[in-house]
Design a protein around this motif. Structure first.
Motif, PDB file in Angstrom:
ATOM      1  N   ASP A  35       0.800  -1.222   0.000  1.00 58.74           N
ATOM      2  CA  ASP A  35       0.000   0.000   0.000  1.00 58.74           C
ATOM      3  C   ASP A  35       0.837   1.279   0.000  1.00 58.74           C
ATOM      4  O   ASP A  35       0.360   2.338  -0.413  1.00 58.74           O
ATOM      5  N   ILE A  36       2.065   1.194   0.497  1.00 56.06           N
ATOM      6  CA  ILE A  36       2.972   2.336   0.503  1.00 56.06           C
ATOM      7  C   ILE A  36       4.240   1.902  -0.221  1.00 56.06           C
ATOM      8  O   ILE A  36       4.859   0.918   0.169  1.00 56.06           O
ATOM      9  N   PRO A  37       4.660   2.591  -1.285  1.00 53.08           N
ATOM     10  CA  PRO A  37       5.807   2.148  -2.076  1.00 53.08           C
ATOM     11  C   PRO A  37       7.094   2.121  -1.256  1.00 53.08           C
ATOM     12  O   PRO A  37       7.200   2.804  -0.217  1.00 53.08           O
ATOM     13  N   PRO A  38       8.099   1.338  -1.690  1.00 55.87           N
ATOM     14  CA  PRO A  38       9.298   1.055  -0.880  1.00 55.87           C
ATOM     15  C   PRO A  38      10.036   2.278  -0.335  1.00 55.87           C
ATOM     16  O   PRO A  38      10.343   2.337   0.861  1.00 55.87           O
ATOM     17  N   PHE A  39      10.337   3.266  -1.193  1.00 61.92           N
ATOM     18  CA  PHE A  39      11.102   4.420  -0.710  1.00 61.92           C
ATOM     19  C   PHE A  39      10.245   5.348   0.144  1.00 61.92           C
ATOM     20  O   PHE A  39      10.737   5.969   1.092  1.00 61.92           O
ATOM     21  N   GLY A  40       8.963   5.458  -0.179  1.00 59.08           N
ATOM     22  CA  GLY A  40       8.068   6.217   0.683  1.00 59.08           C
ATOM     23  C   GLY A  40       7.919   5.555   2.038  1.00 59.08           C
ATOM     24  O   GLY A  40       7.873   6.233   3.075  1.00 59.08           O
ATOM     25  N   PHE A 196      14.818  10.179   0.796  1.00 59.09           N
ATOM     26  CA  PHE A 196      13.812   9.145   0.536  1.00 59.09           C
ATOM     27  C   PHE A 196      12.562   9.754  -0.098  1.00 59.09           C
ATOM     28  O   PHE A 196      12.025   9.217  -1.068  1.00 59.09           O
ATOM     29  N   PHE A 197      12.090  10.865   0.467  1.00 51.48           N
ATOM     30  CA  PHE A 197      10.880  11.494  -0.059  1.00 51.48           C
ATOM     31  C   PHE A 197      11.099  11.994  -1.488  1.00 51.48           C
ATOM     32  O   PHE A 197      10.193  11.908  -2.334  1.00 51.48           O
ATOM     33  N   ALA A 198      12.288  12.526  -1.765  1.00 44.57           N
ATOM     34  CA  ALA A 198      12.574  13.020  -3.106  1.00 44.57           C
ATOM     35  C   ALA A 198      12.552  11.885  -4.130  1.00 44.57           C
ATOM     36  O   ALA A 198      11.962  12.005  -5.212  1.00 44.57           O
ATOM     37  N   ILE A 199      13.178  10.760  -3.789  1.00 46.10           N
ATOM     38  CA  ILE A 199      13.179   9.597  -4.681  1.00 46.10           C
ATOM     39  C   ILE A 199      11.754   9.078  -4.867  1.00 46.10           C
ATOM     40  O   ILE A 199      11.334   8.737  -5.979  1.00 46.10           O
ATOM     41  N   SER A 200      11.001   9.040  -3.771  1.00 49.50           N
ATOM     42  CA  SER A 200       9.625   8.561  -3.851  1.00 49.50           C
ATOM     43  C   SER A 200       8.767   9.470  -4.716  1.00 49.50           C
ATOM     44  O   SER A 200       7.931   8.997  -5.499  1.00 49.50           O
TER      45      SER A 200
END
Length: 308
Positions: A35-40, A196-200
């Motif tokens: 439900d939540i992608p890996p980097f997020g 992490f947030f930037a990649i997500s």
């Protein structure tokens, strides 16, 4: 300045706690990543754990930031953290929790040869036998990925994450004389969260986040139990004891992970998973015992570290 000493009862209990909670980490990720992608997921996990680590800094009287001249070093540690946790979450999302728990726990086996090269901790015949045993365990698990419900790509990514974690452990040990453990952990989180947030944002999109009950419970476990409690305890153990000594008990982690995957996720309890877990665990034990029984070269010993 951190010191290193013989592994006492408190050290054994601390490592056992880390192993047990680490063992359940892959299960928690499996509940979150659908439900939540890996980097997020990684960004939110560290965001939840940040107040815990900040509290540890305050309680221990360690600063929450360091001199500006160490900024590049902190950025390097944060980048390694992003790479290690990001690959773990991504690989685990494609694999099974029990298998991921085995693959991620190759990290003490990476610490062994790197410590031999950079810390002067010799590796003898027993240690080499341990590396061979663990390699056989990984080979068994990789060769049965399709039959047991695993995914070769996911397994390989988690294995890469374990290798990165091993290198990161040695790098952290070298950094402790410069930056205190809790301070390093806190600053890693502060710098890694926006990464992490930037990649997500670029590759996953915030619109893909779904905060279901299972995802939230998984995030709380990752944030409080792992990023908060486990990483803090592990950093403090690394600062107090030699890396090879605390790794002696790390063989328990893949066994905890296999048990958690079976009991909590209902994953199949297959023979190759058990064999691989035992081989990797036995390899970790042999490597750690080998290095425990050999003396470290005083010329290459870490600053403030007593030769074992």
């Amino acid at each position: 300045m951190p010191t290193s000493r013989r592994l006492d009862l408190m050290g054994v209990l601390g490592v056992t706690l880390c192993c047990a909670l680490w063992g359940g980490n892959a299960v928690a990720v499996k509940y979150s990543v659908p439900d939540i992608p890996p980097f997020g997921c990684a960004a939110l996990r560290f965001l939840i754990g940040l107040p815990v680590v900040a509290s540890v800094c305050r309680i221990m009287g360690q600063p929450m930031w360091v001199d500006r001249r160490h900024t590049k070093l902190l950025i390097a540690h944060a980048l390694i953290t992003v790479l290690q946790i990001g690959t773990f979450n991504l690989g685990t999302s494609l694999s099974l929790a029990g298998r991921a728990s085995v693959f991620i726990n190759v990290h003490p086996l990476i610490v062994a040869p790197l410590s031999w090269l950079f810390l002067g901790e010799r590796l003898g015949p027993r240690g080499v036998a341990g590396l061979i045993a663990a390699t056989l365990g990984v080979t068994v698990l990789l060769s049965t990925s399709v039959q047991s419900g695993g995914n070769l790509s996911g397994d390989a990514i988690v294995l890469l994450s374990g290798m990165i974690f091993g290198a990161q452990t040695v790098a952290q040990k070298w950094t402790f004389p410069i930056i205190r453990p809790a301070t390093l952990l806190f600053t890693q989180y502060v710098l890694a969260i926006p990464m992490f947030f930037a990649i997500s944002a670029v590759f996953e999109g915030f619109g893909s986040y779904q905060f279901t009950t299972g995802a939230c419970w998984g995030l709380l476990y990752q944030g409080l139990a792992v990023s908060g409690v486990v990483f803090t305890v592990w950093m403090l153990l690394l600062a107090r004891y030699p890396a090879n000594r605390i790794s002696t008990l790390a063989f328990m982690t893949p066994l905890f992970g296999i048990a958690a995957g079976t009991l909590v996720r209902g994953e199949p309890f297959r023979w190759e998973l058990v064999v691989a877990g035992v081989l990797v665990g036995w390899g970790i034990y042999l490597v750690s015992r080998e290095r425990f029984e050999h003396r470290q070269s005083p010329a290459l010993a870490l600053p403030g570290e007593d030769a074992p």
